[in-house]
Design a protein around this motif. Structure first.
Motif, mmCIF file in Angstrom:
data_model
loop_
_atom_site.group_PDB
_atom_site.id
_atom_site.type_symbol
_atom_site.label_atom_id
_atom_site.label_comp_id
_atom_site.label_asym_id
_atom_site.label_seq_id
_atom_site.Cartn_x
_atom_site.Cartn_y
_atom_site.Cartn_z
ATOM 1 N N THR A 1 56.529 -26.059 -116.237
ATOM 2 C CA THR A 1 55.986 -24.949 -117.011
ATOM 3 C C THR A 1 55.856 -23.739 -116.098
ATOM 4 O OG1 THR A 1 54.719 -26.491 -118.351
ATOM 5 C CG2 THR A 1 54.036 -24.178 -118.400
ATOM 6 N N PRO A 2 56.400 -22.582 -116.480
ATOM 7 C CA PRO A 2 56.301 -21.403 -115.627
ATOM 8 C C PRO A 2 54.847 -21.052 -115.353
ATOM 9 C CG PRO A 2 57.847 -21.042 -117.447
ATOM 10 C CD PRO A 2 57.126 -22.322 -117.730
ATOM 11 N N ARG A 3 54.589 -20.540 -114.174
ATOM 12 C CA ARG A 3 53.248 -20.107 -113.834
ATOM 13 C C ARG A 3 52.819 -18.972 -114.751
ATOM 14 N NH1 ARG A 3 51.751 -19.481 -107.609
ATOM 15 N NH2 ARG A 3 51.928 -21.634 -106.929
ATOM 16 N N PRO A 4 51.573 -18.998 -115.222
ATOM 17 C CA PRO A 4 51.098 -17.864 -116.002
ATOM 18 C C PRO A 4 51.032 -16.618 -115.125
ATOM 19 C CG PRO A 4 49.318 -19.421 -115.579
ATOM 20 C CD PRO A 4 50.566 -20.066 -115.094
ATOM 21 N N ARG A 5 51.403 -15.496 -115.678
ATOM 22 C CA ARG A 5 51.413 -14.249 -114.930
ATOM 23 C C ARG A 5 50.670 -13.187 -115.715
ATOM 24 N NH1 ARG A 5 54.805 -14.577 -110.636
ATOM 25 N NH2 ARG A 5 56.401 -16.198 -110.675
ATOM 26 N N LEU A 6 49.819 -12.460 -115.011
ATOM 27 C CA LEU A 6 49.077 -11.378 -115.641
ATOM 28 C C LEU A 6 49.924 -10.116 -115.710
ATOM 29 C CD1 LEU A 6 46.306 -10.835 -116.885
ATOM 30 C CD2 LEU A 6 45.489 -10.160 -114.613
ATOM 31 N N GLY A 7 50.687 -9.856 -114.639
ATOM 32 C CA GLY A 7 51.559 -8.688 -114.632
ATOM 33 C C GLY A 7 50.917 -7.454 -114.032
ATOM 34 N N VAL A 8 50.250 -7.622 -112.864
ATOM 35 C CA VAL A 8 49.616 -6.491 -112.196
ATOM 36 C C VAL A 8 49.910 -6.540 -110.703
ATOM 37 C CG1 VAL A 8 47.708 -6.216 -113.826
ATOM 38 C CG2 VAL A 8 47.465 -7.811 -111.920
ATOM 39 N N ALA B 1 35.155 -9.405 -112.831
ATOM 40 C CA ALA B 1 34.896 -10.780 -113.269
ATOM 41 C C ALA B 1 36.045 -11.266 -114.137
ATOM 42 C CB ALA B 1 33.585 -10.865 -114.046
ATOM 43 N N ALA B 2 36.312 -12.574 -114.070
ATOM 44 C CA ALA B 2 37.325 -13.224 -114.898
ATOM 45 C C ALA B 2 36.755 -14.532 -115.389
ATOM 46 C CB ALA B 2 38.611 -13.470 -114.110
ATOM 47 N N ALA B 3 36.753 -14.713 -116.707
ATOM 48 C CA ALA B 3 36.155 -15.904 -117.325
ATOM 49 C C ALA B 3 34.712 -16.106 -116.866
ATOM 50 C CB ALA B 3 36.991 -17.146 -117.013
ATOM 51 N N GLY B 4 34.013 -15.009 -116.661
ATOM 52 C CA GLY B 4 32.611 -15.079 -116.278
ATOM 53 C C GLY B 4 32.355 -15.287 -114.803
ATOM 54 N N LEU C 1 41.142 -13.728 -108.584
ATOM 55 C CA LEU C 1 41.749 -13.488 -109.889
ATOM 56 C C LEU C 1 42.994 -14.345 -110.090
ATOM 57 C CD1 LEU C 1 41.832 -11.970 -112.569
ATOM 58 C CD2 LEU C 1 42.998 -10.085 -111.396
ATOM 59 N N THR C 2 43.862 -14.421 -109.061
ATOM 60 C CA THR C 2 45.097 -15.195 -109.236
ATOM 61 C C THR C 2 44.806 -16.676 -109.447
ATOM 62 O OG1 THR C 2 45.318 -15.358 -106.821
ATOM 63 C CG2 THR C 2 46.513 -13.577 -107.915
ATOM 64 N N THR C 3 43.753 -17.186 -108.802
ATOM 65 C CA THR C 3 43.397 -18.594 -108.990
ATOM 66 C C THR C 3 43.007 -18.865 -110.436
ATOM 67 O OG1 THR C 3 42.670 -18.827 -106.696
ATOM 68 C CG2 THR C 3 41.811 -20.425 -108.286
ATOM 69 N N VAL C 4 42.204 -17.973 -111.021
ATOM 70 C CA VAL C 4 41.802 -18.142 -112.414
ATOM 71 C C VAL C 4 43.014 -18.026 -113.340
ATOM 72 C CG1 VAL C 4 40.432 -17.154 -114.299
ATOM 73 C CG2 VAL C 4 39.452 -17.331 -112.018
ATOM 74 N N VAL C 5 43.884 -17.057 -113.087
ATOM 75 C CA VAL C 5 45.063 -16.856 -113.934
ATOM 76 C C VAL C 5 45.960 -18.084 -113.901
ATOM 77 C CG1 VAL C 5 47.205 -15.533 -114.166
ATOM 78 C CG2 VAL C 5 45.028 -14.335 -113.821
ATOM 79 N N GLN C 6 46.165 -18.655 -112.728
ATOM 80 C CA GLN C 6 47.082 -19.787 -112.606
ATOM 81 C C GLN C 6 46.520 -21.057 -113.219
ATOM 82 O OE1 GLN C 6 48.216 -19.920 -108.467
ATOM 83 N NE2 GLN C 6 49.197 -17.912 -108.578
ATOM 84 N N ARG C 7 45.235 -21.075 -113.514
ATOM 85 C CA ARG C 7 44.654 -22.214 -114.214
ATOM 86 C C ARG C 7 44.780 -22.087 -115.722
ATOM 87 N NH1 ARG C 7 39.873 -22.124 -110.581
ATOM 88 N NH2 ARG C 7 38.772 -21.079 -112.282
ATOM 89 N N GLN C 8 45.217 -20.922 -116.201
ATOM 90 C CA GLN C 8 45.293 -20.706 -117.635
ATOM 91 C C GLN C 8 46.399 -21.547 -118.266
ATOM 92 O OE1 GLN C 8 42.095 -18.886 -117.923
ATOM 93 N NE2 GLN C 8 43.306 -18.571 -119.761
ATOM 94 N N ALA C 9 46.080 -22.248 -119.327
ATOM 95 C CA ALA C 9 47.088 -22.990 -120.087
ATOM 96 C C ALA C 9 47.783 -22.036 -121.050
ATOM 97 C CB ALA C 9 46.423 -24.121 -120.866
ATOM 98 N N LEU D 1 38.125 -10.676 -119.278
ATOM 99 C CA LEU D 1 38.068 -9.918 -118.034
ATOM 100 C C LEU D 1 37.023 -8.813 -118.155
ATOM 101 C CD1 LEU D 1 41.909 -9.406 -117.457
ATOM 102 C CD2 LEU D 1 40.447 -11.048 -116.273
ATOM 103 N N THR D 2 36.286 -8.612 -117.090
ATOM 104 C CA THR D 2 35.335 -7.507 -117.029
ATOM 105 C C THR D 2 35.851 -6.487 -116.022
ATOM 106 O OG1 THR D 2 33.495 -9.014 -117.486
ATOM 107 C CG2 THR D 2 32.942 -6.845 -116.606
#
Length: 395
Positions: A306-313, A346-349, A358-366, A373-374
């Protein structure tokens, strides 16, 4: 998935002689296509797709001061190829050192202890802070690290702290005091071909990144990055007399424009650039100068990941958070409303104090999930939601 497919085929009576004959035709057609590929799997070619004698190439490489093995960081086949190439070079020249982009200079004592057999895998990854500093799957790199330790080869940290590169991109190299440059010297001016390639990379980002000053600092930051790695390679070769086999991203070496260019400025003009060549890579990219040689990779047998989730920033350090430097057009971040200049706190609280948070939280996203995001802006605090696309259905 496979049992379901087989059941459908059996029920519909498709496992017949005609189907098997068709599969045979398909296999033959695929083999023919591979034979006619610009770089046939399992063989070496030069930068113009002309076949090379493997023994002659490897002997030349093993006798050179530096061999640069490129990779895409998330491609398992590229890492397998690097390991086999390293083993082949070691068989011809046991006096090697293994340079790795994945480690900053500050962890060199840890790598020395690893090569001496004094650390476990878990200790190595913990003491080098692998998840934060590099973050790609350690299983791709551990076989290379074990090969080095098994043969008591020095492992050399080629990189610098990411903050130095990002600071250069933000402020310019001249603004970084000499005492804060981690010993890196002034890079040689990049060739026009490298600047143009970097311009194409930047074209994927927003209008903020297309401003002349921002682009010039970006090129300067990449050159500093290349220079830092080239200096470590050159210093290791001159101090030890060993051939340095460097494991690093292919963008740093293609066309001899990045690290090889800086090595030449340091007096090492005969480094050897080797690249893996994916089956689906366009033949037009074999322009006669992309590398000294390329090795053809066939279709991967590994299951698709599964490709890694990417935020694009693109991010840079900011006060009490990380600042968005630019947003890729059409990305998850753009759809969420993130803009250049936003400070993500903040990301996911969970607090975001640096880019790795931030990248750690993003890469955990299913796939198909939402990430709150705050962000802080001039107008105040905003709550945004990044919506990641659902995974495609594979039938």
């Amino acid at each position: 998935m496979l049992p379901r497919l087989m059941a459908v085929l059996l029920l519909s009576g498709l496992l017949s002689g005609s189907l098997l004959a068709g599969l045979g035709d398909a296999t033959a057609a695929k083999a023919a296509a591979q034979t006619n590929a610009c770089v046939p799997p399992g063989g070496w070619s030069d930068a113009a797709a002309r076949p090379l004698n493997a023994a002659d190439l490897l002997r030349r490489a093993a006798a050179s001061p530096a061999v640069l093995l490129g990779e895409r960081h998330d491609n398992a086949d590229h890492h397998r190829w690097q390991l086999h190439s390293l083993a082949a070079l070691h068989a011809l020249n046991p006096d090697l050192a293994v340079g790795m982009e994945m480690f900053p200079r500050s962890v060199q004592p840890v790598l020395d202890r690893w090569s001496a057999g004094q650390l476990t895998e878990a200790e190595l990854l913990r003491e080098t802070n692998w998840p934060k500093v590099w973050g790609y799957d350690a299983r791709f790199y551990l076989p290379i690290l074990h090969f080095a330790r098994m043969n008591r080869l020095p492992v050399v940290a080629l990189n610098v702290d990411r903050g130095l590169v990002s600071r250069t991109a933000r402020e310019g190299w001249a603004a970084v005091p000499a005492g804060e440059r981690e010993g890196v010297g002034d890079p040689a001016p990049p060739p026009a071909s490298y600047t143009e390639r970097l311009r194409q990379v930047m074209a994927a980002h927003g209008p903020t990144e297309r401003r002349s000053g921002s682009f010039e600092r970006f090129v300067e930051a990449q050159s500093v990055w290349d220079r830092a790695m080239a200096e470590r390679i050159a210093e290791t070769h001159r101090r030890t007399g060993r051939t340095v086999v460097a494991i690093l991203g292919q963008g740093h070496i293609e066309g001899r424009d990045g690290v090889p260019h800086q090595l030449a400025d340091l007096g090492i003009r005969n480094s050897v650039v080797l690249l893996p060549w994916d089956e689906d890579r366009p033949c037009a990219e074999l322009d006669g100068r992309i590398a000294d040689a390329v090795y053809g990779l066939g279709e991967s047998e590994a299951p698709a990941e599964t490709p890694r989730p990417r935020l694009g920033v693109m991010l840079e350090p900011g006060p009490d958070g990380v600042r968005v430097r630019s947003v890729t057009e059409g990305s998850v971040a753009a759809a969420a409303g993130l803009t250049a200049g936003d400070l993500v706190v903040a990301a996911a609280g969970s607090p975001v104090r640096e880019a790795s948070d931030l990248t750690t939280v993003v890469q955990r996203q299913a796939p198909g999930t939402w990430l709150p995001l705050t962000v802080k802006r001039e107008q105040g605090t905003a709550e945004l939601v990044a919506k990641f696309p659902a995974a495609p259905v594979v039938e």
